[in-house]
Design a protein around this motif. Structure first.
Motif, mmCIF file in Angstrom:
data_model
loop_
_atom_site.group_PDB
_atom_site.id
_atom_site.type_symbol
_atom_site.label_atom_id
_atom_site.label_comp_id
_atom_site.label_asym_id
_atom_site.label_seq_id
_atom_site.Cartn_x
_atom_site.Cartn_y
_atom_site.Cartn_z
ATOM 1 N N ALA B 27 -62.653 -27.505 59.318
ATOM 2 C CA ALA B 27 -62.811 -27.858 57.909
ATOM 3 C C ALA B 27 -64.091 -27.207 57.405
ATOM 4 N N VAL B 28 -64.029 -26.582 56.252
ATOM 5 C CA VAL B 28 -65.206 -25.915 55.689
ATOM 6 C C VAL B 28 -65.578 -26.607 54.389
ATOM 7 N N LEU B 29 -66.735 -27.258 54.396
ATOM 8 C CA LEU B 29 -67.262 -27.864 53.165
ATOM 9 C C LEU B 29 -68.272 -26.887 52.597
ATOM 10 N N ARG B 30 -68.155 -26.542 51.313
ATOM 11 C CA ARG B 30 -69.019 -25.460 50.815
ATOM 12 C C ARG B 30 -69.207 -25.575 49.295
ATOM 13 N N ASN B 31 -70.312 -25.063 48.844
ATOM 14 C CA ASN B 31 -70.482 -24.934 47.408
ATOM 15 C C ASN B 31 -70.571 -23.462 47.001
ATOM 16 N N VAL B 32 -70.042 -22.593 47.856
ATOM 17 C CA VAL B 32 -69.955 -21.164 47.539
ATOM 18 C C VAL B 32 -68.558 -20.689 47.962
ATOM 19 N N VAL B 33 -68.201 -19.497 47.523
ATOM 20 C CA VAL B 33 -66.953 -18.900 48.003
ATOM 21 C C VAL B 33 -67.244 -18.207 49.324
ATOM 22 N N ILE B 34 -66.555 -18.619 50.382
ATOM 23 C CA ILE B 34 -66.844 -18.062 51.710
ATOM 24 C C ILE B 34 -65.543 -17.809 52.477
ATOM 25 N N GLU B 35 -64.433 -17.831 51.755
ATOM 26 C CA GLU B 35 -63.126 -17.617 52.396
ATOM 27 C C GLU B 35 -63.043 -16.340 53.230
ATOM 28 N N GLY B 72 -58.744 -34.728 51.764
ATOM 29 C CA GLY B 72 -58.275 -35.241 53.063
ATOM 30 C C GLY B 72 -58.353 -34.238 54.192
ATOM 31 N N ILE B 73 -59.215 -33.220 54.074
ATOM 32 C CA ILE B 73 -59.250 -32.220 55.153
ATOM 33 C C ILE B 73 -60.068 -32.696 56.351
ATOM 34 N N LEU B 74 -60.896 -33.717 56.153
ATOM 35 C CA LEU B 74 -61.634 -34.278 57.291
ATOM 36 C C LEU B 74 -60.807 -35.435 57.827
ATOM 37 N N CYS B 80 -63.715 -29.133 64.174
ATOM 38 C CA CYS B 80 -65.039 -28.623 63.813
ATOM 39 C C CYS B 80 -65.204 -28.692 62.299
ATOM 40 N N VAL B 81 -66.404 -29.044 61.861
ATOM 41 C CA VAL B 81 -66.723 -29.055 60.431
ATOM 42 C C VAL B 81 -67.845 -28.054 60.191
ATOM 43 N N LEU B 131 -67.377 -31.672 66.079
ATOM 44 C CA LEU B 131 -68.576 -30.837 66.001
ATOM 45 C C LEU B 131 -68.907 -30.504 64.536
ATOM 46 N N ILE B 132 -70.177 -30.737 64.157
ATOM 47 C CA ILE B 132 -70.631 -30.346 62.819
ATOM 48 C C ILE B 132 -71.631 -29.207 62.958
ATOM 49 N N LEU B 133 -71.382 -28.110 62.250
ATOM 50 C CA LEU B 133 -72.352 -27.016 62.175
ATOM 51 C C LEU B 133 -72.706 -26.838 60.711
ATOM 52 N N TRP B 134 -73.978 -27.036 60.401
ATOM 53 C CA TRP B 134 -74.398 -27.085 58.996
ATOM 54 C C TRP B 134 -75.431 -25.984 58.770
ATOM 55 N N GLY B 135 -75.109 -25.048 57.928
ATOM 56 C CA GLY B 135 -76.007 -23.929 57.652
ATOM 57 C C GLY B 135 -77.295 -24.412 56.984
#
Lengths: 75, 600
Positions: B27-35, B72-74, B80-81, B131-135
């Motif tokens: 799951a990708v949570l983002r406030n930018v376009v990163i597709e 509902g993606i989480l 992995c998030v 697993l959470i990986l947060w930039g």
């Protein structure tokens, strides 16, 4: 060069090369939306070692236009 | 794996062979376009045998998704998030108009962002333990106050640094959650190449293709060890790798190795290898040389940083490298899949790549020894989620293993050999000190493992505190040294049955009857808890064929096979408590003595 453009378009959008034509565009290729257009631009820039202007990016919306845009930047 | 271009990667991904691989849901949570990062992530996942799929939150919907479960993606199925929150879109004030802000506004924004981080993190954890990986926030490339900014405690750089520290602490308070070091990626790629201002303006997509590739590599430095796919052994060629020139021709004094140019490139390279050794990477040599020439360099050359005692195994001969690599794997009891092989010869590299595709091969570029150090440092092949005391001593353990092998060749019979090792087994319940290593073993063990179930620190912690489960580990000592924590058994209790949920041993203690002693102790424990029977499972994978008959050879009766998993039952009442006699001592506290039992 043209062949390579076709190949990149084919790889990025997952369509067969022989299904592609000069006038293939977002209207004829289902996967070609604005997000995938970005994948295409990034892939073309890497393959040909070029960098398009932002205006050009917005205009190169068919296989033919892409080929022209690449040609303009090639030495 | 050879590097493919972005276009080639997308072409590869179109081939349907990936569909058969087990899914890895991201799951990708983002406030930018990163597709556009997805092809890189998918291709890296493919290399570790997973079919990765990204599900993106709606643009700039991080809070809604984390706290409200918007799309509902989480959910429980997520592996992995990934979180990409760019400061420019979270606080234009802090990112872009810092110089014009009054101090109280800066403080206000900082507090708002900290509260945001806390809510989002808590929200994610309520929905999934993945697993959470947060930039981390990227530091400003051109700070708003110019050169003054960096000097000031209240500058923009200091402000972003403070937010990153807060983020790191917040993530550290949770299990299985890490800061993804975007500033490290930024530094390696370089700011001019990291950002793509065209697509930032066209579509709020800040990162260049090079940046996306580097970020994906960084993500997989976490995912590889989680999936037990990190490398463990570095195999080195000698001539033109550890030193310049060919020792057999130029002699000890003729090779390039020293503190000054041109030998300094090799010295720095050796230091980097030594650093890996101290992180627990096993080192081996595989080189076409007369062995004595090589060892003479190791012994006598004053600028040799690597010493013979750092090398766990060596094949110095004129045989082909494929045969030699196989021999090294056998000597060390390690799978070839855990090998990285460095060589300067395109021929050797090509041969190994063709015949041993499971080995990660790296060609050191001819005539560019000055780059060797960066190449080995940049690989990330050996990254682990934690570095334990075990890791630091691994090199010594593997050397001891080699010494054991030698003794074995001298000993007449196997039992006599085992006795001569003077083995002492220590068997204990998991505690706070052993939990990280236990989790690590479940993540890394691929061969001697009956069920290959992977557990995080948090899950092991939970199991070890549960009334209906036991997490048991073993440590082995012998006359050559300590093998450390090298075995795990997880028992789950259901009525009067004990389910052997996991049973695994590190490869470095195999072949000396440890598994028998360990199983007996664990079964005694189940019996002591009042169980009438124990159920063992064998879940076949590509790697654990060696244990397929483990239970049937030890008086377990096959009872069923469900979806390929074999189930075996042991009648504990009829179970004989015999242990192998060749251990010097088996020290276990799993079962109280009868006297203690009576007192209780």
């Amino acid at each position: 060069m043209k062949e390579k453009v076709f190949q990149v378009v084919s790889q990025v959008f997952g369509v067969q090369i022989d299904e592609l034509r000069e006038d293939s565009s977002p209207d004829t290729i289902q996967a070609w939306d604005s997000l995938k257009h970005m994948n295409l631009v990034l892939a073309l820039e890497e393959e040909f070692g070029v960098r398009f202007s932002d205006e050009k990016i917005m205009q190169m919306l068919s296989v033919g236009l892409i080929t022209e845009a690449v040609q303009e930047l090639m030495p | 794996m050879q590097r493919l271009s972005y276009s080639q990667i997308q072409g590869e991904l179109n081939a349907e062979r990936m569909a058969a691989l087990p899914p890895f849901r991201t799951a990708v949570l983002r406030n930018v376009v990163i597709e556009p990062i997805e092809p890189y992530l998918r291709y890296l996942a493919y290399q570790v045998g997973s079919n990765l799929r990204c599900e993106f939150s709606e643009y700039d919907n991080v809070f809604q998704e984390a706290v409200g479960g918007h799309k509902g993606i989480l959910n429980g199925h997520i592996d992995c998030v990934l979180v990409f929150i760019k400061l420019d879109n979270l606080s234009w004030d802090l990112a872009r108009r810092f110089a014009s802000l009054p101090p109280e506004r800066i403080e206000g924004e900082k507090e708002r962002i900290k509260a945001f981080i806390t809510s989002v993190l808590t929200g994610i954890r309520k929905q999934t333990a993945a697993l959470i990986l947060w930039g981390g926030f990227e530091l400003p490339i051109h700070p708003s106050l110019g050169i003054v900014d960096y000097q000031q405690k209240s500058g923009q750089t200091a402000c972003v640094t403070e937010l990153n520290q807060f983020l790191r602490d917040a993530l550290q308070a949770h299990k299985n959650a890490y800061v993804l070091d975007l500033n490290g990626c930024l530094a390696r790629v370089g700011a001019k190449n990291f950002y793509d201002p065209r697509y930032w303006h066209i579509g709020k997509a800040p990162y260049s293709r090079e940046a996306l590739e580097e970020i994906s590599n960084e993500v997989f430095k976490y995912i590889r060890p989680l999936k037990g796919k990190n490398k463990k052994c570095l195999v080195l060629d000698c001539d033109n790798v550890l030193w310049g020139g060919i020792v057999g021709e130029e002699g000890l004094g003729g090779i390039k190795l020293g503190r000054t140019y041109p030998g300094s490139a090799y010295c720095e390279f050796q230091q980097e290898i030594l650093n890996l050794y101290h992180r627990g990477v096993v080192l081996a040599l595989c080189s076409k040389n007369n062995a004595e020439d090589v060892w003479e360099v190791f012994r006598q050359h004053p600028d040799m940083l690597l010493r013979k005692e750092h090398i766990a195994a060596a094949q110095l001969n004129w045989r082909d490298k494929v045969t030699n690599l196989r021999q090294i794997a056998a000597d060390l009891n390690l799978s070839l899949e855990s090998f990285v092989f460095l060589d300067d010869s395109p021929f050797e590299i090509g041969q190994v790549r063709q015949y041993l595709p499971e080995v990660e091969v790296v060609q050191l570029p001819l005539d560019r020894a000055v780059e060797y150090r960066d190449i080995v440092a940049a690989g990330g092949w050996f990254d682990t989620l934690t570095i334990s005391e075990e890791d630091k001593q691994r090199g010594a353990m593997y050397r001891a293993e080699a010494a054991r092998k030698e003794l074995q060749m001298q000993s007449q019979d196997l039992e006599g050999y085992y006795s001569s090792l003077e083995m002492v087994l220590e068997i204990r319940f998991a505690d706070q000190f052993s939990i990280p290593r236990i989790a690590q073993l479940t993540q890394k063990t691929n061969q001697f493992t009956l069920t290959t179930r992977r557990y995080s620190d948090a899950q092991i912690q939970e199991l070890s505190q549960s009334d209906s489960a036991d997490v048991i580990y073993l440590q082995l000592k012998d006359r050559f040294g300590e093998s450390g924590l090298t075995g795990v058994c997880i028992l789950k209790y259901d009525g009067d049955r004990a389910l052997i949920d996991s049973f695994l041993l590190s490869c470095r203690v195999l072949g000396r009857g440890v598994e028998d002693a360990f199983l007996v102790q664990c079964m005694n424990r189940a019996k002591w808890r009042g169980c009438a029977s124990a159920i063992g499972e064998y879940r076949p994978t590509a790697k654990n064929d060696q244990v397929k008959d483990f239970y049937s050879k030890r008086n377990f009766k096959p009872v069923a096979t469900v979806n390929g998993t074999g189930c075996f039952e042991l009648d504990l009442a009829a179970f004989e408590e015999t242990e192998p006699s060749f251990f010097k001592r088996i020290d276990s506290n799993l079962v109280k003595s009868r006297a203690e039992e009576r007192d209780a």
